[in-house]
Design an enzyme around this catalytic site. Structure first.
Site, PDB file in Angstrom:
ATOM      1  N   SER A 130       0.818  -1.214   0.000  1.00 48.08           N
ATOM      2  CA  SER A 130       0.000   0.000   0.000  1.00 48.08           C
ATOM      3  C   SER A 130       0.853   1.265   0.000  1.00 48.08           C
ATOM      4  O   SER A 130       1.929   1.295   0.574  1.00 48.08           O
ATOM      5  CB  SER A 130      -0.916   0.030   1.225  1.00 48.08           C
ATOM      6  N   LYS A 184      -4.624  -6.800   3.517  1.00 45.61           N
ATOM      7  CA  LYS A 184      -4.633  -5.686   2.548  1.00 45.61           C
ATOM      8  C   LYS A 184      -6.062  -5.404   2.087  1.00 45.61           C
ATOM      9  O   LYS A 184      -6.447  -4.239   1.870  1.00 45.61           O
ATOM     10  CB  LYS A 184      -3.712  -6.004   1.360  1.00 45.61           C
ATOM     11  N   HIS A 187      -7.618  -3.465   4.780  1.00 43.43           N
ATOM     12  CA  HIS A 187      -7.009  -2.119   4.716  1.00 43.43           C
ATOM     13  C   HIS A 187      -7.770  -1.276   3.694  1.00 43.43           C
ATOM     14  O   HIS A 187      -8.125  -0.127   3.940  1.00 43.43           O
ATOM     15  CB  HIS A 187      -5.529  -2.246   4.313  1.00 43.43           C
ATOM     16  N   ASN A 188      -8.040  -1.858   2.541  1.00 42.80           N
ATOM     17  CA  ASN A 188      -8.739  -1.108   1.498  1.00 42.80           C
ATOM     18  C   ASN A 188     -10.187  -0.816   1.880  1.00 42.80           C
ATOM     19  O   ASN A 188     -10.713   0.239   1.544  1.00 42.80           O
ATOM     20  CB  ASN A 188      -8.682  -1.876   0.170  1.00 42.80           C
ATOM     21  N   GLU A 191      -9.940   2.047   3.970  1.00 43.03           N
ATOM     22  CA  GLU A 191      -9.628   3.165   3.053  1.00 43.03           C
ATOM     23  C   GLU A 191     -10.926   3.725   2.443  1.00 43.03           C
ATOM     24  O   GLU A 191     -11.137   4.946   2.408  1.00 43.03           O
ATOM     25  CB  GLU A 191      -8.680   2.640   1.969  1.00 43.03           C
TER      26      GLU A 191
HETATM   27  C1  6PG Z   1      -3.235   1.255  -1.693  1.00 44.13           C
HETATM   28  C2  6PG Z   1      -4.541   1.295  -2.429  1.00 44.13           C
HETATM   29  C3  6PG Z   1      -4.517   0.620  -3.751  1.00 44.13           C
HETATM   30  C4  6PG Z   1      -5.874   0.576  -4.435  1.00 44.13           C
HETATM   31  C5  6PG Z   1      -6.353   1.898  -4.911  1.00 44.13           C
HETATM   32  C6  6PG Z   1      -7.594   1.845  -5.811  1.00 44.13           C
HETATM   33  O1  6PG Z   1      -3.261   0.771  -0.573  1.00 44.13           O
HETATM   34  O2  6PG Z   1      -2.222   1.706  -2.215  1.00 44.13           O
HETATM   35  O3  6PG Z   1      -5.510   0.651  -1.654  1.00 44.13           O
HETATM   36  O4  6PG Z   1      -4.078  -0.698  -3.550  1.00 44.13           O
HETATM   37  O5  6PG Z   1      -5.780  -0.267  -5.520  1.00 44.13           O
HETATM   38  O6  6PG Z   1      -6.581   2.733  -3.846  1.00 44.13           O
HETATM   39  O7  6PG Z   1      -8.689   1.257  -5.218  1.00 44.13           O
HETATM   40  P1  6PG Z   1     -10.154   1.512  -5.832  1.00 44.13           P
HETATM   41  O8  6PG Z   1      -9.986   1.620  -7.321  1.00 44.13           O
HETATM   42  O9  6PG Z   1     -10.954   0.284  -5.479  1.00 44.13           O
HETATM   43  O10 6PG Z   1     -10.644   2.767  -5.223  1.00 44.13           O
END
Ligand code: 6PG
Length: 469
Positions: A130, A184, A187-188, A191
């Site tokens: 990430s 991960k 984590h997303n 996010e």
């Molecule tokens: C990271 C992000 C990355 C992710 C993008 C796009 O941790 O660097 O999570 O891995 O792929 O943020 O995610 P979306 O296209 O689903 O918004």
């Protein structure tokens, strides 16, 4: 003999190119591979010294150029491409070699690939990376799981390239099987939740506080100096400031309000449902991306319904409440994601250490935030904490900010401003902290129409009532 490189990387897109340059910056020699000659050439040029970082479009040359056991990382789009790369590599690699999937692969795919490659003596593991393009170049947070033996071989490289928080690398072996990809994924999910919340607070400050882009920039930048310090708050302040190069005014006002998604947030929600763990702050963030995609329908509906006239508030007052509500809802979002991780750890045998996960999220990754240092301490103090809300160190943080969350949700409801992430966070809090919920009625209804039985508060056993008697 030709030069043997320490580390190989397949997939020289932006993330791959940046990651391999980071490896080379840290004193390891690195060899890249991509089918696209242009990407191969671009890396060679940017790397400068071919003894340190080199690349080839030929897979056999690539594999032969790596020292044994070979350490090969794939940074390619999740899905079928990962399987295709693995199959194309198999005739070239040997028992004992290490293969790493650094993409956002779905965790069950990682389990399947690990089992398949184990039979062939290959140490395979998934490692979430990430931090976006800049993180890959300057220091990402890395979340490896799976083959421990495989991880120990690349550990010095990963520890060198990872972001550092007060000198400690933001990488740690997280657990067996697909633990790395699972962590991960969550984590997303977090996010998605944090991004939704920041966008709601931006909307509220604009609509109910009449904040200009300059005021938003100043506010978010001030917040970033305090307890809300986080990558997402920081970049938001910079986004408000950016002038539009193609027209008048600020760029943010010209960006189409349809948010795309690659699927990791949705997977987090889907899997939380499977586990039976409530993560409403993340679920609603996924739903809001879906609602955002319905732009044309939203325009039609907007013309059909009236909206209350928004009553604006004093800027200082709303800014204070917004800071508190955002802090409160950030806590709720981390609490839900970590709750999911704790449950998934039991379900899938990941043996996760939540403090260790919070620790490697303190720098490098997209959800990095000052709050994660406190979260790390909370789980260090009690490794079996089921939920952050039960940590003594979080009680005061929540108590002192929940009032503003209530005020703002009420204000938004009255004024027709959608604040679904904040209201779901508040509802989650109110429900999770209720010793008695009205679900007794649901049990009564289930028993009434389907003889599904119920339990009682005052005695042991399973009961059924003939309700129409
Ligand atoms: C990271 C992000 C990355 C992710 C993008 C796009 O941790 O660097 O999570 O891995 O792929 O943020 O995610 P979306 O296209 O689903 O918004």
């Amino acid at each position: 003999m030709e030069q043997q490189y320490d580390f190989g990387l397949i997939g020289l897109g932006v993330m791959g190119r940046n990651f391999i340059l980071n490896v080379a910056d840290n004193g390891f020699t690195a060899f890249g591979n991509d089918l696209d000659d242009k990407k191969v050439k671009a890396l060679k040029e940017e790397g400068g010294d071919l003894d340190k970082v080199n690349a080839t479009a030929d897979l056999s040359t690539f594999v032969k150029g790596l020292s044994k056991p070979r350490k090969i990382m794939m940074l390619v789009p999740a899905g079928k491409i990962v399987d295709a790369v693995i199959e194309s590599l198999l005739p070239h690699i040997d028992k004992g070699d290490i293969l790493i999937d650094g993409g956002n692969s779905f965790f069950t795919d990682t389990d399947r690939r690990e089992a398949h490659l184990k039979e062939k003596g290959i140490h395979f593991f998934g490692a979430g990376v990430s931090g976006g393009a800049k993180g890959a170049r300057k220091g990402p947070s890395i979340m490896p799981g799976g083959s421990k033996e495989g991880y120990s071989a690349v550990r010095p490289i990963f520890e060198a390239v990872a972001a550092k928080y007060q000198g400690e690398p933001c990488v740690a072996y997280l657990g067996p099987k697909s633990a790395g990809n699972y962590v991960k994924m969550v984590h997303n999910g977090i996010e998605y939740g944090l991004m939704q919340l920041t966008s709601e607070i931006y909307d509220l400050l604009k609509k109910a506080g009449n904040f200009s882009n300059d005021e938003l920039q100043a506010t978010f930048s001030r917040w970033n100096e305090g307890r809300l310090q986080s990558f997402l708050v920081e970049i938001s302040s910079k986004i408000f400031a950016r002038e539009d190069a193609l027209g008048e005014g600020r760029l943010v006002d010209q960006i189409l309000d349809k948010a795309k998604q690659k699927g990791t947030g949705k997977w987090t929600s889907q899997n939380a449902m499977d586990l039976g763990i409530p993560i409403p702050s993340i679920d609603i963030a996924v739903s809001m991306r879906e609602i955002s995609a319905l732009k044309e329908e939203r325009i039609r509906a907007d013309a059909l319904y009236d909206r209350p006239k928004i009553k604006t508030l004093d800027k200082g007052e709303i800014e204070k409440m917004a800071e508190e509500a955002l802090f409160f809802s950030f806590i709720m979002t981390y609490a839900q994601g970590l709750h999911q991780l704790a449950d998934a750890s039991n379900e899938y045998g990941y043996e996760l250490d939540i403090a260790e996960i919070a620790k490697i999220w303190r720098a490098g990754c997209i959800i990095r935030a000052g709050l994660l240092a406190d979260i790390t301490e909370a789980f260090r103090a009690d490794a079996s904490l089921p939920n952050l809300l039960l940590s003594p160190s979080f009680i005061e943080k929540v108590k002192s900010t929940v009032g503003s969350a209530r005020e703002l949700v009420a204000l938004a409801v009255k004024n027709g401003i959608p604040l679904p992430g904040l209201s779901n966070s508040l509802t989650y809090f109110d429900a999770y902290t209720s010793s008695r919920l009205p679900l007794n009625l649901i049990q009564g209804q289930r028993d009434y129409f389907g003889s599904h039985t119920y339990e009682r508060l005052d005695r042991e056993g399973i009961f059924h009532t003939d309700w129409e008697d």
